[in-house]
Enzyme design. Structure first.
Site, short mmCIF file in Angstrom:
data_model
loop_
_atom_site.label_atom_id
_atom_site.label_comp_id
_atom_site.label_asym_id
_atom_site.label_seq_id
_atom_site.Cartn_x
_atom_site.Cartn_y
_atom_site.Cartn_z
N ARG A 24 0.86 -1.20 0.00
CA ARG A 24 0.00 0.00 0.00
C ARG A 24 0.89 1.23 0.00
NH1 ARG A 24 -4.73 0.28 3.83
NH2 ARG A 24 -3.20 1.01 5.32
N SER A 27 6.95 -5.43 6.81
CA SER A 27 6.48 -6.35 7.86
C SER A 27 7.24 -7.66 7.85
CB SER A 27 5.00 -6.57 7.72
OG SER A 27 4.72 -6.86 6.37
N ASP A 37 5.46 -3.54 10.69
CA ASP A 37 4.02 -3.21 10.65
C ASP A 37 3.41 -3.19 12.03
OD1 ASP A 37 2.77 -6.45 9.46
OD2 ASP A 37 4.32 -5.92 10.91
C1 0WK Z 1 -2.52 -3.88 7.49
C2 0WK Z 1 -1.25 -3.08 7.78
C3 0WK Z 1 -0.06 -3.81 7.24
C4 0WK Z 1 -0.01 -5.21 7.83
C5 0WK Z 1 -1.28 -5.90 7.52
C6 0WK Z 1 -1.29 -7.24 8.15
O1 0WK Z 1 -1.36 -1.82 7.19
O2 0WK Z 1 1.09 -3.13 7.56
O3 0WK Z 1 1.08 -5.90 7.35
O4 0WK Z 1 -2.38 -5.16 8.01
O5 0WK Z 1 -2.47 -7.86 7.82
P1 0WK Z 1 -2.60 -8.92 6.64
O6 0WK Z 1 -2.63 -8.15 5.37
O7 0WK Z 1 -1.41 -9.81 6.78
O8 0WK Z 1 -3.88 -9.63 6.95
C1 BGC Z 2 6.84 -11.06 10.29
C2 BGC Z 2 6.67 -9.84 11.17
C3 BGC Z 2 5.34 -9.18 10.86
C4 BGC Z 2 4.24 -10.18 10.96
C5 BGC Z 2 2.91 -9.59 10.66
C6 BGC Z 2 5.65 -11.96 10.41
O1 BGC Z 2 5.78 -13.00 9.51
O2 BGC Z 2 8.00 -11.76 10.70
O3 BGC Z 2 7.70 -8.95 10.95
O4 BGC Z 2 5.14 -8.18 11.81
O5 BGC Z 2 4.47 -11.24 10.07
O6 BGC Z 2 2.81 -9.08 9.39
#
Ligand code: 0WK
Ligand code: BGC
Ligand code: 0WK
Ligand code: BGC
Length: 887
Positions: A513, A577, A631
């Site tokens: 993003r 992240s 993140d």
């Molecule tokens: C939204 C945050 C981003 C993070 C994500 C984690 O802006 O930095 O990595 O949430 O959620 P996911 O997309 O892994 O479900």
């Molecule tokens: C990463 C972390 C991150 C988390 C959530 C993990 O796999 O090692 O750095 O914060 O995922 O996105």
């Protein structure tokens, strides 16, 4: 007695209303049509097997049987072999003491064992068909509500007839029989026909008595716990009309039959329809016509005045196509009447009218049941089979045809097939018992399979303790630590002085993003924010580092175009992240990829430099990357902007991780010792040293081995979105291989890694979602499932996601308790900023996580604040702080 279609439709509508009354807990007690739950939750699926004894009591014939059910393999349907013997049922027993009736039953059973040389030593499971209205809390229990037909044995009403049978068997002695299931004859008939026809979900009896059952949606059966799946309901429609619902169709003859019956006021519908009464109705009509001089020149014989002199068998005989008139003449002659041929025609006609009304009434009530099933399943057209038994239907020549015709006329949009139960209902009763055994053994095996996912309080406490020692170990500068505890060089949360315009780049678990954030002074001032989401193709995630960062640079370029700020040269914050070791706020060396990323030449590299080089390579715009944050840190900052008490960031998404504000004096890796710094724990690594092996299941091991980073991130692989679907798939594979699911068919779909995305868990586990939708999700995945399968799939998803939430809750309890002890507090109030699809979208995850943290850290009052704008805003805040520090 002639009923036209609109009258039948009216009766059908009334019966539908009665069904609703019977199903609803509010009105059930007063309902005439009792709609009794039978505890039978599925029709046969071909995997039933076993050898059973069976008793068939309540119809015109009392039978004892042995039923052998052979399992179907693949497409080859199973088979059933039966041996039966009909035993007499002396009339006096029907009106005698209940114990004597059941002694006769169990003695007949013993005689059957002798006659068929069935060993008396072996334990025999028994299926009991008992054709009277019973309330059943379980399959092997049945409280008799009232007798019907010609049974009136004393001392059994309100009693558990299964217990009465057990006691009789004990009294008879010398045999070891276990009564596993008791079913109504309609249910047994449905199951018997369901063995060969999977569309059979209605059972119909038109015999001595009449009744029907069908598969109702469990959510409509108020008297039974649970909303998932279906349950067979025994309508006991014989009682329709007891509350006056049919008064405008009751004739004087019906009133006479009822008045002289042994249960006046009861079974009104049955008395207009079933074999016990049809003959009597004909007799009363003929008697009246004779008295009115319309027949036999007004001559009335004593025989004609005598109750029961015309039976339903006579009615069937009179309507026999070929010999109907002859049979009529013979009957009337036997009744000491001298009928003219017109008399015979007229009497035959009376029989036709009476039996026609019977088939019409059954058609009307059956149409009500079929319409309800169609509505329950939101189908425009319904394909269904009705399993039928009973001497009226079997022995009365025209009855079936008439019934089928009227049903099809009343329900033109339904494709209704009628199947005669050729071998009585005991096959079905045995199948119910086999299904009961199968469900019971499936239940046991599913519970066994899922029990390792059910973590006890002690186990969760242990995880909390291990997480705590992992946090402590990670803060040490030296020594092994699976939890890396990476310094973030973020020393404080926002104070509201942040202002200005910043770009934030957010490389998350599933997408990238780009955001533009404009802060105005003062906390909670509304900050303006624009963003755009870009997907990261798998080949980029697992290509070369250069390609990955070129892709990011391209996305940033597209975003700056979109915002018209190509030449803005903005300060930017980079949310990355993944675990990075940082020595300052604007550098981060990637320790190791996690989740789905495996881009080459990145691990051990400074990701900020790699991004800068990619931007330089693109040579279209310039950025001043002043901060790189995890993140979790971005999420904490983003939420702290709203709630100053927020000092922890939690991600429960594709990956899982947490950061929190640690006392610098506890962080051996940094020089400074006063104040705080946000630590990115990377708690996903807990267990990489085997410390979680006592809760890791074989399914988790399979997932770990198939992952792109085996041995790494063990805690993450138990808790995060990237893996939960795979854990579920492994469990489903195992259950299917065990024949407990999808009929044992291990389809290609089920063997496909990643097919069970975590979003499906969220969908499947949502309470609002009826099982039908679960089945359609499974359909989409190419998994053809039954209701039962869907219930189990939902349970597996629940067990896996609940464990994940509990483990995260235990981890969080360790973090907040550490902060509390850091500050020497007895009680800590703190807020956690949260993000991630699993936390935000899963129906139960967040609640279970919060509850577990509350229980395991009782001295902490933890508020969980979902992040509105993701971690990008947090990154921008850090960028703002970093920029202002430089000024
Ligand atoms: C939204 C945050 C981003 C993070 C994500 C984690 O802006 O930095 O990595 O949430 O959620 P996911 O997309 O892994 O479900
Ligand atoms: C990463 C972390 C991150 C988390 C959530 C993990 O796999 O090692 O750095 O914060 O995922 O996105
Ligand atoms: C045969 C079934 C039995 C059922 C009977 C009903 O095996 O369970 O009760 O049909 O028909 P009837 O014998 O009352 O005519
Ligand atoms: C009973 C039902 C039974 C039906 C057909 C009725 O009198 O109440 O339980 O299914 O007869 O045998």
């Amino acid at each position: 007695m002639r009923l036209h279609d609109d009258q039948l439709k009216e009766i059908s509508a009334r019966f539908q209303a009665e069904m609703k009354k019977g199903l609803s807990s509010e009105s059930n007690a007063a309902a005439a049509v009792k709609m009794l739950p039978t505890r039978v939750r599925s029709t046969p699926d071909g995997t039933e097997k076993g050898q059973f004894l069976a008793l068939d009591l309540g119809g015109s014939r009392f039978k004892v049987l042995q039923v052998k059910v052979r399992e179907g393999m693949g497409i080859r349907r199973g088979g059933v072999e039966m041996e039966e013997k009909i035993y007499p049922m002396p009339k006096e027993l029907l009106i005698g003491r209940g114990t004597e009736l059941f002694d006769h039953v169990s003695e007949s059973l013993k005689d059957f064992l002798h006659e068929k040389n069935i060993s008396l030593e072996k334990k025999h499971p028994l299926a009991f068909t008992f054709s009277f209205p019973c309330e059943q809390a379980t399959l092997n229990q049945g409280f008799l509500l009232n007798w019907s037909k010609n049974y009136r044995a004393r001392g059994l009403q309100g009693k558990d007839v299964v217990q009465a049978l057990r006691e009789a068997i004990d009294r008879t002695g010398g045999m070891d029989v276990e009564v596993l299931a008791m079913v109504n004859d309609t249910v047994a008939t449905m199951m018997t026909c369901g063995f060969d026809d999977q569309y059979c979900e209605v059972g119909l009896i038109i015999g001595t008595g009449t009744n029907a059952c069908y598969m109702e949606e469990l959510r409509h059966v108020d008297l039974v716990e649970g909303d998932e799946g279906r349950m067979c309901v025994n309508t006991e429609w014989g009682a329709f009309g007891e509350d006056g619902a049919l008064n405008d169709y009751i004739t004087e003859f019906d009133r006479d039959v009822d008045a002289t019956s042994n249960n006046p006021g009861k079974q009104i519908f049955e008395k207009m329809v079933s074999g016990m009464y049809l003959g009597e109705l004909v007799r009363l009509v003929v008697l009246k016509m004779a008295k009115l001089g319309l027949l036999f020149d007004g001559h009335v014989s004593d025989a004609l005045r005598t109750k029961g002199k015309i039976t339903t068998a006579h009615v069937a005989a009179m309507e026999n196509y070929k010999d109907g008139l002859k049979n009529t003449k013979n009957l009337l002659t036997d009744l000491d009447l001298t009928p003219s041929s017109d008399d015979c025609v007229a009497v035959q006609h009376v029989s036709t009218i009476v039996s026609f009304r019977s088939s019409n009434l059954v058609a009307a009530a059956l149409a009500a049941i079929l319409s309800r099933i169609k509505q329950n399943r939101n189908l425009r057209t319904l394909r269904i089979t009705v399993g039928v038994d009973g001497t009226v239907y079997k022995k009365h020549p025209q009855y079936p045809k008439r019934l089928h015709k009227v049903v099809r006329r009343l329900l033109p949009e339904c494709h209704v097939r009628f199947v005669l139960s050729d071998s009585g209902s005991s096959k079905g009763a045995a199948l119910v018992t086999a299904v009961a055994q199968r469900l019971a053994s499936r239940r046991r095996q599913v519970d066994e399979t899922l029990s390792p996912f059910k973590l006890s309080q002690e186990q969760l406490q242990l995880v909390k303790t291990r997480m705590r020692s992992g946090l402590e170990a990670g803060l040490k500068s030296k020594g092994p630590s699976t939890i890396k505890m990476l310094p973030s060089f973020v020393y404080r949360t926002p104070d509201g002085n942040e202002h200005g315009k910043y770009l934030a780049l957010d490389l998350g678990g599933t997408n990238f993003r780009a955001l533009l954030v404009n802060f105005k002074k003062g906390l909670q001032q509304n900050s303006r924010l624009y963003h755009k989401i870009y997907t990261i193709p798998l080949e980029i995630m697992q290509g070369t580092g250069e390609e990955l960062f070129d892709h990011i640079a391209q996305c940033v370029s597209d975003f700056l175009d979109y915002m018209g700020m190509k030449n803005a040269h903005l300060p930017a914050g980079f949310t990355f992240s993944f675990p990075c070791e940082q020595t300052a706020i604007d550098t981060g060396t990637l320790v190791s990829w996690t989740k789905g990323f495996k881009a080459t030449d990145c691990e051990g590299q400074d990701v900020v430099s790699m991004l800068r080089e990619a931007i330089k390579r693109r040579n279209e715009f310039d950025l001043d990357i002043v901060a790189v944050v995890n993140d979790t840190v971005g999420t904490m900052m983003s939420c702290a902007y709203e709630d100053p008490q927020c000092e922890i960031g939690l991600i429960a998404g594709t990956g899982t991780n947490v950061c929190y504000m640690e006392q610098l004096k506890n962080i051996e890796k940094t020089q400074e010792k006063t104040g705080k710094m946000c630590i990115n724990t990377e708690w996903g690594g807990l267990g990489d040293d085997g410390s979680l092996d006592d809760i890791i299941t074989p399914y988790d091991i399979e997932v770990n081995q198939n992952s792109i980073n085996p041995g790494k991130q063990r805690f993450e692989k138990l808790t995060s979105g990237m893996y939960l679907g795979e854990v579920v798939r492994q469990v489903l594979l195992d259950l299917t291989r065990g024949g407990l699911l999808f009929r044992g068919h291990v389809t290609e779909a089920l063997k496909t890694p990643g097919i069970f995305q975590t979003k499906y868990l969220s969908q499947i586990e949502s309470d609002r979602l009826a099982l039908l939708q679960v089945r359609s999700i499974l359909q989409q995945l190419g998994l053809d499932s039954t209701c039962e399968d869907s219930i189990i799939v939902k349970e597996v998803c629940g067990a896996v996601s609940r464990r994940a939430a509990q483990l995260c809750g235990a981890g969080m309890a360790a973090v907040v308790d550490k902060i509390r002890e850091n500050r020497g507090l007895d009680h800590l109030n703190i807020t956690v900023g949260v993000d991630g699809a699993l936390y935000k979208l899963h129906p139960h995850f967040s609640g279970v996580l919060q509850e577990t943290a509350r229980v395991l850290a009782p001295q902490c009052n933890v508020t969980f604040l979902p992040s509105e704008e993701g971690s990008g805003k947090g990154a921008a805040l850090i960028t703002a702080v970093a920029t202002q520090k430089q000024e």
